[in-house]
Design an enzyme around this catalytic site. Sequence first.
Site, mmCIF file in Angstrom:
data_model
loop_
_atom_site.group_PDB
_atom_site.id
_atom_site.type_symbol
_atom_site.label_atom_id
_atom_site.label_comp_id
_atom_site.label_asym_id
_atom_site.label_seq_id
_atom_site.Cartn_x
_atom_site.Cartn_y
_atom_site.Cartn_z
ATOM 1 N N HIS A 171 33.112 42.751 43.822
ATOM 2 C CA HIS A 171 33.199 42.072 42.528
ATOM 3 C C HIS A 171 33.292 43.042 41.365
ATOM 4 O O HIS A 171 33.961 42.790 40.373
ATOM 5 C CB HIS A 171 32.009 41.134 42.340
ATOM 6 C CG HIS A 171 32.360 39.746 42.701
ATOM 7 N ND1 HIS A 171 31.533 38.919 43.401
ATOM 8 C CD2 HIS A 171 33.500 39.061 42.490
ATOM 9 C CE1 HIS A 171 32.145 37.769 43.596
ATOM 10 N NE2 HIS A 171 33.336 37.828 43.052
ATOM 11 N N ARG A 196 48.614 35.111 47.522
ATOM 12 C CA ARG A 196 47.790 35.172 48.743
ATOM 13 C C ARG A 196 47.193 33.800 49.000
ATOM 14 O O ARG A 196 46.103 33.490 48.508
ATOM 15 C CB ARG A 196 46.685 36.218 48.577
ATOM 16 C CG ARG A 196 47.180 37.663 48.496
ATOM 17 C CD ARG A 196 45.996 38.608 48.326
ATOM 18 N NE ARG A 196 46.296 39.971 48.681
ATOM 19 C CZ ARG A 196 46.467 40.966 47.792
ATOM 20 N NH1 ARG A 196 46.381 40.726 46.503
ATOM 21 N NH2 ARG A 196 46.715 42.190 48.206
ATOM 22 N N ARG A 222 52.997 33.941 50.310
ATOM 23 C CA ARG A 222 52.764 34.415 51.672
ATOM 24 C C ARG A 222 52.084 33.320 52.487
ATOM 25 O O ARG A 222 51.117 32.706 52.021
ATOM 26 C CB ARG A 222 51.851 35.645 51.625
ATOM 27 C CG ARG A 222 51.329 36.026 52.990
ATOM 28 C CD ARG A 222 50.652 37.347 52.972
ATOM 29 N NE ARG A 222 49.299 37.280 52.446
ATOM 30 C CZ ARG A 222 48.564 38.359 52.197
ATOM 31 N NH1 ARG A 222 49.079 39.556 52.378
ATOM 32 N NH2 ARG A 222 47.340 38.244 51.747
ATOM 33 N N ASN A 234 48.958 48.279 51.643
ATOM 34 C CA ASN A 234 47.540 48.397 52.024
ATOM 35 C C ASN A 234 47.425 48.424 53.547
ATOM 36 O O ASN A 234 46.805 49.314 54.128
ATOM 37 C CB ASN A 234 46.723 47.218 51.490
ATOM 38 C CG ASN A 234 46.895 47.016 50.006
ATOM 39 O OD1 ASN A 234 47.207 47.956 49.289
ATOM 40 N ND2 ASN A 234 46.730 45.801 49.530
ATOM 41 N N CYS A 290 54.363 45.053 47.538
ATOM 42 C CA CYS A 290 53.314 44.193 46.994
ATOM 43 C C CYS A 290 51.914 44.713 47.291
ATOM 44 O O CYS A 290 50.931 44.051 47.002
ATOM 45 C CB CYS A 290 53.466 42.758 47.475
ATOM 46 S SG CYS A 290 53.240 42.585 49.237
HETATM 47 C C1 PEP Z 1 48.970 44.640 51.932
HETATM 48 O O1 PEP Z 1 48.508 44.712 53.075
HETATM 49 O O2 PEP Z 1 49.431 45.638 51.309
HETATM 50 C C2 PEP Z 1 49.006 43.361 51.216
HETATM 51 C C3 PEP Z 1 49.656 43.238 50.085
HETATM 52 O O3 PEP Z 1 48.316 42.328 51.750
HETATM 53 P P1 PEP Z 1 46.704 42.206 51.728
HETATM 54 O O4 PEP Z 1 46.170 43.272 50.838
HETATM 55 O O5 PEP Z 1 46.412 40.837 51.239
HETATM 56 O O6 PEP Z 1 46.378 42.402 53.178
HETATM 57 MG MG MG Z 2 48.145 42.923 54.186
#
Ligand code: PEP
Ligand code: MG
Length: 547
Positions: free
Chosen positions: A183, A285, A321, A433, A481
């Site tokens: 948070h 998301r 997504r 990510n 993204c």
């Molecule tokens: C990612 O994995 O880069 C992504 C954008 O999805 P999340 O962070 O929601 O897994």
């Molecule tokens: Mg991801």
Amino acid sequence: MQLHGVGVGRGVAVGIILRVPDPLPEPAVASHSGDAVAEFAAVEVSFAAVAADLLARGAAAGGEAQEVLEAAAMMAGDPSLADDVKLRIEGGSTGERAVFEAFGAFQTLLIDMGGYMAERASDLADVSQRIIAHLRGVAAPGVPISDVPFILVAPDLAPADTALLDLSKVLGLITRDGGPTSHTAILARSKSIPAIVGVVGALDLVDGTVIIADAAAGTILIAPSDAAIAEAEARITERAAALAAPITDGALADGTLIPLLANLGSPKEAAAAVELGAEGVGLFRTEFLFLDAKTAPTVEDQQAQYTELLSHFAGKKVVVRALDAGADKPLAFLNNAHEENPALGLRGLRALRASEQILRDQLTALVNAQNATEADLWVMAPMVSDAEEAAYFVTLGKELGLKTVGVMAEVPSLAVLADQVVELSDFVSIGTNDLTQYTLAADRMLGSVASYQDPWHPAVLRLVKMLGDAGTAAGKPVGICGEAAADPQLAVVLVGLGATTLSMTPAALADVRAALAEVTMEQAVAKAKAALAAHTAAAARNAAAAT
Ligand code: PEP
Ligand code: MG
């Protein structure tokens, strides 16, 4: 001397530090006077008082902070917690001790669940402290009051504290605990406060020490030289100017358009994103809408949410997504089985395929929202491994009536097979990510391997280039993204590697817009080339900066 942590945002703060006072001492293991009914009645009064206080703080703060505080107030009103406290009091425990133990047990449960749930554990600890403070008749622990601006240092910040920070006084935040999705991080990002979380040694800092906290680098420089302070202050002024610049569409210095899009988790965030200049949505998301749901959401429920989202973006692109359940985002109705390695488990498209009716319902809700609004809806699947999985999702989406269907590139195998995938898919969006997590084999939720979670790593950049090249050859858009797109210097490199759009947390849009405007495509490609040749993430960052 320097400390290191995970930086949130791009800001820099210079100032003295003040620490949040230590928590209340643990209530002693002791028996109450014998009147369990009176003991519990007092606890009930404190539960209600704390819930009311949190709600009042929420109403005063408004926005995202209000939602966070309302969630904390709900914890204070949770009947199962109250029942547990009552049982412990009936067993002889004092009210204070019963609250401490009941909240502690629930916290352990959340921590064991891992991911998003584990990061809510500190919220629970704060509610518990507030109730115990009320029972004792003492002030709840919180943010220190100061006449001079300061950088706040704490083990972790409770939502109730973060929400009410006096932004004219708090220059930055440093916490020992918490990850990029805690948070503290979420609220710091939404308020654009420079923050560094997960800093080992943070609590050894002494009140009044001058530091420079550089969120972009994730470093804290202790007792810096005058020259370092002057340089940091110049960066602060420069950044303030960039943030105050008029909002234009994302573009390079040579005019090449790079649409800048927002990562959102709720339709409620849409208006603020548009205000910050989001040209559309690059990642919605959907699983964030249903984290607490025990059963799969209905088509109607989903349709209402998606329609609300799309209604903010008439004529603009919105990439939604499909549910990404599993690992850091568990959804009880999609994958409830215990897995030793959930990041490598039945998550994303794999879980959806195993429960195809849930996927069909979601896509149907999206088709209905698409047909009821003027937005340009694109839909993509998370955690896709190869062309066969891509074909499955694209075919199903089109069969059900979606116009534009694509896949996320998060698993390295998809990048290796990029040429096959772009043939079948309308677009690709790179989730840096997860792509970083899987390329470097380092759990993104694990602090001990956080240094591997660096999208500047040349191995990650080379996979991005494979995807960018495949997209260019097939004439298909390749967006980014993941959080990498929110790093202005890396954003330039990603464009040089072939990214056609960048999507990020809305608070990062201004910094990225300013960085793109400073380079031509030729310069971005040269920086990308230099980074690709580096041996480490740090060397790639330096090589790009020096080019
Ligand atoms: C990612 O994995 O880069 C992504 C954008 O999805 P999340 O962070 O929601 O897994
Ligand atoms: Mg991801």
